[in-house]
Design a protein around this motif. Structure first.
Motif, short mmCIF file in Angstrom:
data_model
loop_
_atom_site.label_atom_id
_atom_site.label_comp_id
_atom_site.label_asym_id
_atom_site.label_seq_id
_atom_site.Cartn_x
_atom_site.Cartn_y
_atom_site.Cartn_z
N ARG A 1 14.35 4.96 -20.63
CA ARG A 1 12.92 4.32 -20.42
C ARG A 1 11.80 2.83 -19.56
O ARG A 1 13.03 2.44 -20.45
CB ARG A 1 11.55 5.59 -21.14
CG ARG A 1 10.25 4.77 -20.41
CD ARG A 1 8.91 5.25 -22.09
NE ARG A 1 7.87 4.95 -22.13
CZ ARG A 1 6.67 5.58 -21.01
NH1 ARG A 1 7.36 6.41 -20.60
NH2 ARG A 1 5.55 5.23 -20.57
N LEU A 2 12.40 3.07 -18.48
CA LEU A 2 12.30 1.79 -17.33
C LEU A 2 10.85 1.45 -17.09
O LEU A 2 10.57 2.11 -16.59
CB LEU A 2 12.80 1.98 -16.22
CG LEU A 2 14.86 2.34 -17.32
CD1 LEU A 2 15.62 2.99 -16.86
CD2 LEU A 2 16.54 0.63 -17.02
N ARG A 3 10.57 0.52 -16.63
CA ARG A 3 9.42 -0.11 -16.60
C ARG A 3 9.24 -0.38 -14.84
O ARG A 3 10.70 -1.07 -14.06
CB ARG A 3 8.70 -0.97 -16.69
CG ARG A 3 7.53 -1.30 -15.82
CD ARG A 3 5.87 -2.19 -16.89
NE ARG A 3 5.03 -2.83 -15.62
CZ ARG A 3 4.51 -3.79 -16.15
NH1 ARG A 3 4.37 -4.40 -17.04
NH2 ARG A 3 3.18 -3.80 -14.92
N LEU B 1 12.80 -1.94 -10.20
CA LEU B 1 12.67 -1.47 -11.63
C LEU B 1 13.55 -2.52 -12.32
O LEU B 1 14.13 -3.42 -11.99
CB LEU B 1 13.08 0.22 -11.83
CG LEU B 1 14.00 0.85 -12.06
CD1 LEU B 1 15.03 -0.31 -12.43
CD2 LEU B 1 14.03 1.95 -12.14
N ASP C 1 1.07 4.76 -17.65
CA ASP C 1 0.07 4.95 -18.79
C ASP C 1 -1.10 4.49 -18.37
O ASP C 1 -1.65 5.10 -17.63
CB ASP C 1 1.01 3.78 -19.64
CG ASP C 1 0.66 2.73 -19.27
OD1 ASP C 1 0.20 2.70 -17.90
OD2 ASP C 1 1.27 1.40 -20.00
N ARG D 1 0.39 1.45 -15.66
CA ARG D 1 1.73 1.35 -15.06
C ARG D 1 2.78 2.44 -15.20
O ARG D 1 2.32 3.66 -16.11
CB ARG D 1 1.91 0.31 -16.44
CG ARG D 1 1.33 -1.35 -17.12
CD ARG D 1 1.66 -1.98 -17.60
NE ARG D 1 0.82 -3.30 -17.77
CZ ARG D 1 1.18 -3.46 -18.80
NH1 ARG D 1 2.30 -3.61 -19.75
NH2 ARG D 1 0.34 -5.18 -19.32
N TRP D 2 3.59 2.03 -14.51
CA TRP D 2 4.50 2.79 -14.07
C TRP D 2 6.17 3.00 -14.89
O TRP D 2 6.41 1.74 -14.56
CB TRP D 2 5.21 3.51 -12.35
CG TRP D 2 3.53 3.99 -12.05
CD1 TRP D 2 2.44 3.63 -11.14
CD2 TRP D 2 3.10 5.32 -12.14
NE1 TRP D 2 1.51 4.30 -11.39
CE2 TRP D 2 1.72 5.64 -10.95
CE3 TRP D 2 3.91 6.38 -11.82
CZ2 TRP D 2 1.09 6.38 -10.70
CZ3 TRP D 2 2.97 7.99 -11.30
CH2 TRP D 2 1.84 7.47 -10.83
N TYR D 3 6.80 4.29 -15.09
CA TYR D 3 8.03 4.04 -15.64
C TYR D 3 8.79 5.03 -15.44
O TYR D 3 8.39 6.59 -15.28
CB TYR D 3 7.30 4.34 -17.32
CG TYR D 3 6.80 3.18 -18.37
CD1 TYR D 3 8.00 2.00 -18.49
CD2 TYR D 3 5.46 3.48 -18.12
CE1 TYR D 3 7.06 1.10 -19.15
CE2 TYR D 3 4.41 1.82 -18.88
CZ TYR D 3 5.69 1.45 -19.10
OH TYR D 3 4.81 0.15 -19.60
N ASN E 1 11.02 7.83 -16.45
CA ASN E 1 12.09 8.56 -17.68
C ASN E 1 12.76 9.12 -17.08
O ASN E 1 12.89 10.48 -16.85
CB ASN E 1 11.10 8.97 -17.79
CG ASN E 1 9.54 8.57 -18.78
OD1 ASN E 1 9.58 7.92 -19.45
ND2 ASN E 1 8.53 9.15 -17.94
#
Length: 366
Positions: A17-19, A138, A157, A161-163, A165
């Motif tokens: 999981r990375l932002r 990212l 979320d 904010r976007w992640y 996966n």
């Protein structure tokens, strides 16, 4: 017919999981809007087919209706359209419903952004991931260049904010043979701590309770952004606490036994807020995948009567019923041993776990 290739038992799957950087949020929201349209189309089509033919459509059935949508102007990768249809079919089957909820793109009850993809739709190079030809910056804390990227999703979320996966394949550590298990520990999960069979209490702070008054004030002041930020702070603190406890346990023990407390059932009682604040399900999930990666045994054990049974003489002389919940320490009337309620339960769980392994159970019930 040629036999299908067997999966490699030494390889396991992990989700990284990375932002994603905030500058890409407008484009991602637009893509999430079109994903919602595909989901709602499948929802409506599947319901109509059920009314007419009394059958449920699979992901393969939806593919015949969504094929060519990207050529007609839908700005999504074709693999993403397929992934949405397959996910809808999976969730409809999981929840056993004829029709699922609509995904809403605007308004107070809008759905959080979600963009699934398959491995052929994503690439990584030069510190960026490319989705449908769009480069996304990212914070690469894992070093994605060292992995072969699989399927996954991009999710939003509550704070916008976007992640990313994404699934990757990693080498699985071999677990010890049952006879070779050395240092073992058992856990008795409670609302404020997790007692170990080594007489150690792992503290579970009530992070939502700590911020509950601030959240209530923000709700009365009609500050939704502050409410979301405070709830996210409590969730992050809880996650950090569980990561620290679970990592320490996996590093220090060869086998871990956990009581099978039913958190979902307790979450429907008057203790729901405290049960959800303790995060038992999250903690056991972390233990499960960390033990799998590190080659540590993990076993869930029936914890019935573990608090009432004396760990020395096995007599059921401990406090019983609702009235006995407040009794934290008690002496055994048969052998005279003095017990801490939770530590005694953990010792009984450890004995039950070792007995199950000695009885020939060589597969973990995780």
């Amino acid at each position: 017919m040629p036999r299908a290739p067997q999966p490699d038992p030494t390889i396991t799957t992990r989700v990284l999981r990375l932002r994603i950087k905030d500058k890409h949020a407008p484009w991602l929201r637009e893509m999430a809007f079109h994903v919602n349209q595909v989901w709602n189309y499948c929802n409506e089509l599947g319901f109509k087919v059920w009314l007419r033919e009394r059958r449920f459509m699979s992901g393969f059935d939806f593919a015949a209706y969504t094929r060519g949508a990207t050529k007609e102007g839908l700005p999504l990768h074709s693999q993403t359209v397929q992934a949405v249809a397959e996910e809808f079919a999976t969730r409809r089957r999981q929840f056993r419903k004829v029709k699922l909820r609509w995904r809403v793109s605007k308004g107070a009850k809008r759905s959080l952004g979600w963009i699934p993809f398959k491995s052929s739709a994503i690439q990584y190079r030069n510190g960026q991931v490319f989705l449908a030809g769009k480069p996304l910056g990212l914070w690469d804390s894992y070093g994605l260049s060292n992995y072969r990227l699989g399927s996954g999703s991009i999710s939003e979320d509550a704070r916008g904010r976007w992640y990313l996966n994404v699934t990757v394949k990693v080498q699985k550590q071999p677990g010890p043979a049952t006879a070779a298990i050395g240092k073992a520990v058992a856990l008795d999960l409670n609302l404020r701590s997790a007692a170990t069979s080594d007489a150690v209490l792992l503290e579970f702070e009530q992070h939502y309770r700590i911020l509950e008054e601030k959240i209530a004030r923000a709700q009365r002041a009609k500050k939704p952004k502050l409410v979301r930020a405070l709830c996210a702070k409590a969730a992050n603190r809880r996650k950090d606490q569980h990561h620290k406890h679970s990592t320490a346990l996996v590093r220090n023990y060869d086998a871990i036994f956990v009581g099978n407390v039913n958190s979902l059932a307790l979450a429907k009682t008057r203790m729901a807020k405290s049960v959800l604040d303790a995060g038992w399900g999250m903690f056991r999930t972390m233990l499960r995948y960390k033990c799998d990666d590190a080659g540590v045994w993990l076993e869930e054990v029936n914890e019935a009567y573990s608090t009432q049974t004396c760990s020395c003489c096995q007599s059921r002389t401990g406090p019983k019923g609702v009235a006995g919940l407040g009794i934290r320490e008690w002496p055994c009337e048969v052998c005279g041993a003095y017990h801490h309620r939770d530590i005694n339960a953990a010792i009984n769980i450890l004995a039950a776990g070792r007995g199950r392994l000695a009885g020939g159970i060589h597969a973990l019930s995780a």
